[in-house]
Design a protein around this motif. Structure first.
Motif, PDB file in Angstrom:
ATOM      1  N   LEU A  55       0.847  -1.201   0.000  1.00  0.00           N
ATOM      2  CA  LEU A  55       0.000   0.000   0.000  1.00  0.00           C
ATOM      3  C   LEU A  55       0.878   1.245   0.000  1.00  0.00           C
ATOM      4  N   GLU A  66      -7.452   2.818  -2.217  1.00  0.00           N
ATOM      5  CA  GLU A  66      -6.129   2.339  -1.785  1.00  0.00           C
ATOM      6  C   GLU A  66      -5.279   2.118  -3.039  1.00  0.00           C
ATOM      7  N   ARG A 103      -1.926   0.687  -4.540  1.00  0.00           N
ATOM      8  CA  ARG A 103      -0.867  -0.266  -4.203  1.00  0.00           C
ATOM      9  C   ARG A 103       0.140  -0.357  -5.349  1.00  0.00           C
ATOM     10  N   GLU A 126      -3.499   6.292   0.450  1.00  0.00           N
ATOM     11  CA  GLU A 126      -4.967   6.230   0.417  1.00  0.00           C
ATOM     12  C   GLU A 126      -5.488   7.588  -0.029  1.00  0.00           C
TER      13      GLU A 126
END
Lengths: 332, 99, 309
Positions: free
Chosen positions: B35, B47, B49, B38
């Protein structure tokens, strides 16, 4: 508990629509203990659109009440508790469902001051959400034009987070029933607000863009469509004055009249039906004051708003149609 | 090589997001699937990633800042010490999840 | 003893008042309550000065029983500025909250939701009063009632549901409009204290209303009572009578006022001379009310735009 993240004081206060609404509601609930919040999912869930994040935690279950799925009773109870001295904000998830609450809103609340010869009033706000966004024939309608014909009822429709905040504050202080309508497509849009507490008074339109060739009136999400069209038309050398009505009842006649006196032409734009629509009322009121001027109206086609994306898009006016209508108005 | 992380068009209708939380600091290495950040929309949290391994070199937007779709949020590189290129960098491969 | 005479006096006033109104050619559109006086008076006897009563359109009897001044009410019904709402509300919509009559709202069952809102206000204020909502058997079929029963029970509102079951919804018989055996059974589903009693029996009405009001007043949440009454007139002053003459004649023998007079006389609590004096007094009060209304002017047409916004 705040629903807004910490922001540096040096930067402008920029908020989502829902945060602007929550800010207004929280301020008014803190200011006036008679303000209540009720509706489906407004409690610990924080509202269908998170527009009441933190309100339940701050003000508790007496003043923030989840209602069952019961629009007639929700509006009726709001009208009754308003008549008894409170200031309820009741939430109807979709404007289409407000039809279920018309008896209490229109037959009781809007007439209470009149029928009691001023002894009783129903200071209540119905907050609801209008507009097409793929949800079909009974979750997409804009019925504000029905409502502006009701004596005693105020109707407001913000197009920016700042106006959502300011109009909600005015609504919660208004001494009669108010329908406050949001538009689903506006929710993703953030906007800047003054940090100082303020209200947006009813009956005051906002000139979103000054222009000289044609007056374009609109409200709610259609303001964004109008501004998009105005930008494109500027490149063709057509100067459009975009007026965001904000308050549909009462209307800001002075601002509308002054604009049409200047431009001499009018396009009225709305997402709802044009038959007996907001645009008809706007045009009529202007022409009563200044005499007839070239006018076109744009709104939904005379059909239900389907969840089918092709049919939905065809039904609702877009910037291209605005551009074309204005070209015809200006160039003949 | 350098790569840029931009605001993804993760949610239909969303033109602008707010940076909610960074999950790393410049100099930190990321594996695919980690991650990174956000992002907040009007109703969801996105999120973001890493879709490839890399080192976070520079953060260009603070938590609480607003950024429109396509705006560069951070720079990544294959290693912690390679010099920044003069021209533009390619896009970092990312995966995102909307909750 | 005095209370029994006062209650009889109140019933006689309602009958005389409505007869006096109905005799007028210019009486307007009225829903009268002959045959239902014991419901109004018995219910009112259970309410105190802190309480509020709301009704549907059959509002005259309940309002008089609650203590709305006959003069002001008659003026209101005849559209005079001396009325409780300057004559602009009329039978279907007048209110007099100082008298504990929060108002009529003549949309059948819509009024029930309003009453629940008033009750919510009472609860939030920890107010000592309760709210009573009086509606007919016609309203017992409407959705707004069920929504309100549910919310009132969920929120434990200080609300007393009172059904005046006069057996007819315009022309539709009660049996044809509601499938429940007793209308009060509907309240039982939501856990309320319920009772159905003879609405022509004033002592029974009073006792039931008092028990129910005490239950609500004690913070137990809502209660639901049903009074079975009769309607001696047609639905409204403009609706044609749907029943046969002999049927109506049989109903008149059940008149709750005459029944109460017989009961008091049989018990030795009321003499013939006093009975006649009470009848005359009621007629006199109705005529006085009518004189007040006649002396009161109509509104100036320019008032039409007042108190709108």
């Amino acid at each position: 508990m705040s629903s807004e993240p910490a922001q540096q004081e040096t930067k402008p206060l920029r908020l989502f629509f829902r945060e602007a609404v929550a800010r207004a509601v929280r301020e008014e609930m803190a200011r006036d203990p008679k303000v209540l919040l009720m509706g489906q999912d407004v409690g610990s869930f924080g509202g269908s659109y998170r527009e009441f994040d933190g309100v339940y935690g701050e003000f508790g279950p007496d003043r923030v009440r989840d209602t069952p799925v019961a629009e007639p009773a929700s509006v009726g109870i709001a009208a009754g508790v308003a008549a008894a001295g409170f200031r309820p904000l009741t939430v109807i998830t979709y404007m289409d469902f407000l039809m279920l609450g018309f008896d209490a809103l229109i037959n009781y609340a809007a007439k209470l001051r009149y029928k009691s010869a001023g002894k009783l009033t129903a200071p209540m706000v119905v907050k609801t959400t209008a507009g097409a966004q793929g949800q079909g024939v009974a979750h997409s309608q804009c019925i504000e034009a029905w409502l502006i014909s009701v004596p005693g009822l105020a109707v407001v429709a913000p197009s920016t987070p700042a106006d959502a905040y300011g109009l909600m504050k005015s609504a919660l202080r208004h001494d009669g029933p108010v329908v406050y309508m949001d538009h689903k497509k506006l929710f993703p849009t953030p906007g800047n607000l003054d940090r100082e507490e303020h209200v947006v008074p009813f009956g005051k339109a906002a000139i979103r863009q000054e222009g000289t060739d044609v007056t374009l009136t609109c409200h709610s999400y259609m303001v964004r469509v109008a501004l998009q069209a105005a930008e494109a038309l500027a490149e063709e050398g057509i100067s459009v004055e975009v007026i965001d009505l904000r308050s549909l009842a009462p209307l800001d006649i002075d601002t509308l009249v002054a604009s049409v006196e200047k431009t001499g032409k009018l396009l009225t734009l709305e997402e709802g039906q044009v038959t007996c629509g907001v645009g008809v009322e706007v045009a009529t009121r202007i022409f009563e004051a200044v005499g007839y001027r070239p006018w076109k109206r744009l709104g939904a086609l005379p059909a239900p708003v389907s969840s089918n994306p092709v049919l939905e898009a065809e039904c609702i006016p877009d910037a291209e149609q605005v551009i074309e209508s204005i070209r015809v108005l200006v160039r003949g | 090589m350098f790569y840029q992380l931009t605001v993804p068009a993760a949610v239909p209708g969303v033109e602008e997001i707010r940076i909610l939380e960074w999950h790393g600091e410049p100099g930190e290495a990321f594996e695919s699937g980690d991650l990174i950040v956000e992002l907040e929309t009007h109703k969801a949290v996105v999120e973001v990633r890493a879709g490839q391994a890399g080192v976070l070199r520079e953060i260009k937007a603070e938590e609480g800042d607003w950024a429109e779709i396509g705006v560069v949020l951070a720079m990544f590189a294959d290693s912690a010490d390679e010099a920044a290129p003069d021209g533009t960098a390619g896009d970092l491969t990312v995966e995102f999840e909307v909750t | 003893m005095n209370e029994a005479i006062d209650n009889l006096r109140a019933m006689l006033l309602i009958r005389a008042f409505e007869d006096c109104l109905a005799a007028r050619k210019d009486h307007g559109f009225q829903l009268l309550s002959s045959g239902e006086e014991a419901v109004s008076v018995g219910l009112a006897s259970a309410l105190n000065e802190h309480d509020q009563l709301l009704t549907g359109g059959r509002s005259i009897g309940p309002a008089l029983a609650r203590g709305v001044k006959p003069e002001r009410l008659m003026a209101e019904l005849l559209a005079r500025t001396g009325g409780v709402n300057r004559g602009r509300a009329g039978r279907g919509h007048f209110s007099d909250i100082d008298a504990g009559f929060f108002g009529a709202h003549a949309v059948v069952a819509g009024n029930i939701t309003i009453a629940a809102g008033v009750a919510l206000g009472r609860k939030l204020e920890n107010h000592p009063g309760i709210v009573a909502i009086l509606f007919g058997d016609g309203a017992s079929a409407a959705g707004a009632l069920y929504e309100t029963l549910n919310i009132a029970a969920l929120w434990k509102l200080p609300l007393l549901f009172v059904c005046n079951n006069n057996q007819l919804s315009v022309s539709t018989a009660r049996e044809a409009s509601n499938a429940a055996e007793n209308i009060s059974d509907i309240g039982g589903v939501f856990g309320m204290w319920t009772k159905s009693v003879d609405g022509l029996d004033l002592p029974a009405v009073s006792e039931t209303a008092r028990t129910a009001a005490d239950y609500v007043r004690a913070g137990n949440g809502p209660a639901f009572i049903e009074f079975s009454s009769i309607r001696l007139r047609s639905h409204s002053t403009t609706a044609r009578e749907t029943r046969k003459r002999d049927e109506l004649a049989a109903l008149r023998l059940k008149c709750p006022i005459e029944r109460e007079i017989r009961r008091l006389q049989d018990a030795g609590l009321l003499g013939q001379a006093q009975t006649e004096a009470l009848r005359d007094e009621a007629t006199q009060r109705a005529e006085t009310a009518m004189q007040f209304a006649d002396a009161s002017p109509y509104p100036d047409p320019s008032e039409v735009l007042e108190h709108v916004v």
